[in-house]
Design an enzyme around this catalytic site. Sequence first.
Site, mmCIF file in Angstrom:
data_model
loop_
_atom_site.group_PDB
_atom_site.id
_atom_site.type_symbol
_atom_site.label_atom_id
_atom_site.label_comp_id
_atom_site.label_asym_id
_atom_site.label_seq_id
_atom_site.Cartn_x
_atom_site.Cartn_y
_atom_site.Cartn_z
ATOM 1 N N PRO A 276 -66.927 32.731 50.127
ATOM 2 C CA PRO A 276 -65.558 33.015 50.576
ATOM 3 C C PRO A 276 -65.235 34.498 50.448
ATOM 4 O O PRO A 276 -65.609 35.144 49.476
ATOM 5 C CB PRO A 276 -64.703 32.209 49.594
ATOM 6 C CG PRO A 276 -65.529 32.177 48.343
ATOM 7 C CD PRO A 276 -66.969 32.173 48.772
ATOM 8 N N CYS A 346 -52.803 58.259 68.871
ATOM 9 C CA CYS A 346 -52.675 58.371 70.323
ATOM 10 C C CYS A 346 -53.454 57.268 71.020
ATOM 11 O O CYS A 346 -54.473 57.530 71.672
ATOM 12 C CB CYS A 346 -53.149 59.750 70.766
ATOM 13 S SG CYS A 346 -52.370 61.045 69.797
HETATM 14 C C1 LIG Z 1 -67.906 37.455 56.766
HETATM 15 C C2 LIG Z 1 -68.813 36.465 56.154
HETATM 16 C C3 LIG Z 1 -68.346 35.627 55.146
HETATM 17 C C4 LIG Z 1 -66.917 35.624 54.670
HETATM 18 O O1 LIG Z 1 -66.027 35.176 55.608
HETATM 19 P P1 LIG Z 1 -64.506 34.911 55.207
HETATM 20 O O2 LIG Z 1 -63.883 34.439 56.437
HETATM 21 O O3 LIG Z 1 -63.966 36.198 54.733
HETATM 22 O O4 LIG Z 1 -64.526 33.875 54.133
HETATM 23 C C5 LIG Z 1 -69.245 34.770 54.559
HETATM 24 N N1 LIG Z 1 -70.542 34.715 54.957
HETATM 25 C C6 LIG Z 1 -71.024 35.511 55.933
HETATM 26 C C7 LIG Z 1 -72.449 35.417 56.299
HETATM 27 C C8 LIG Z 1 -70.175 36.407 56.565
HETATM 28 O O5 LIG Z 1 -70.648 37.180 57.538
#
Ligand SMILES: *Cc1c(COP(=O)(O)O)cnc(C)c1O
Length: 421
Positions: A276, A346
């Site tokens: 997360p 801009c």
């Molecule tokens: C961006 C990403 C996450 C986290 O995503 P959230 O929406 O911020 O929870 C987890 N795993 C991977 C592989 C990602 O690219």
Amino acid sequence: MTDAFTYQGGSLHADAVDLATLSAEIGTPFYCYSASAFRDSLGELQQAFNGIDPLIAYAMKANSNQAILTLLGKLGAGADVVSLGELERAIAAGIAPEKIVFSGVGKSKAEMRRGLELGIHCFNVESEPELERLNLIAGEMGQIAPVSVRINPNVDAKTHAKISTGKSENKFGIPYERAETVYAEIAAAKNLRAVGVDMHIGSQITDLEPFDNAFALLAELVTRLKAAGHPIAHVDIGGGLGIVYEPLAHKPDIAAYAALVVKHIAPLGCRLVLEPGRWIAGNAGVLVTRVEYVKTGAERHFVIVDAAMNDLIRPTLYEAWHDIAPVTEPQPDSETMTADIVGAICETGDYLAQNRVLPKVVEGDLLAVKSAGAYGAVMAGTYNTRPLIAEVLVDGDRHHLIRPRQTLADLIGQDDVPGWL
Ligand SMILES: *Cc1c(COP(=O)(O)O)cnc(C)c1O
């Protein structure tokens, strides 16, 4: 989760710190994070999965300030990293290598070497060429690389197109149908060991149905891989759980999400890994900005503020909606206005909000752009030679400048003019 940003004595506070006082001290614009909000969000997640001891690998691309990483690391979080820079940040913050997973479609040789040298938990591999390269590099180093294959389940996450990652037209992962072939290749490779399977279908997902579909597919696959003799020790369900940006929006229910995960994943007998990002950081920060001008155009009003798209690009890039609140508490009978809240850059795309109803503001007023803790400061740039802004962490009545405002001398001094000009 209790909101860490509330009005106290007529002024918006972060925990017990008055944002107006903070603005006077450090100037605007700046990001302000609440340590208690980070503790709450991570704690809520840990509580929801209480009893199954998951590895919560915080997706640090959401907010990778060293202070935030240190705070989360001390609370038990691991890290999901996507670059050498993030890996070094996680290590510097004291996060143990065995709590680090390395994601991303374009891992360089140097990134692989460093991950192997540190002994990270695993590489989340996204393609067959990447597997080949990792096998080669691990061989050169006399090591066995722990790998998990990121599976693309071709599931629609029902989120903004730019943050949807689990459809077959997206660049991420290996097609679901190829998974078993690829795990057979891993088993045959001298310097690779399959330790897990992973998936990440997108970000800001507020409807649980796509997760339900994806986790069901993931569970079926893991069952087949285990039956075929692959030593799958963990299942990584990625991140993507959304947060509430609009005060009245549908709030994804963490308990329902956890129940879904447990239903699909617990029977597999593997350790659960989560990645997360936004869910932990999103509502733990605000962007504080000051009104420079209120301008009346031919068709609408513009509130021109000192923050801009280079500081917070989400509205421009994802058509994201952020709640914007005056720091001085509006009275119930305050006069309102409808305006675009824009920066000084801009570009017509430089706005923080469009057609927004807000209490009437005047030059000098402070506004807080809410839910700016994730994908805010980390996506900032210096377009229009605007220095990167300050970041402050508040905890109770304490505050600390966790990143000083970049100076113009820093910014301009990075360039070097050839002597022959
Ligand atoms: C961006 C990403 C996450 C986290 O995503 P959230 O929406 O911020 O929870 C987890 N795993 C991977 C592989 C990602 O690219």
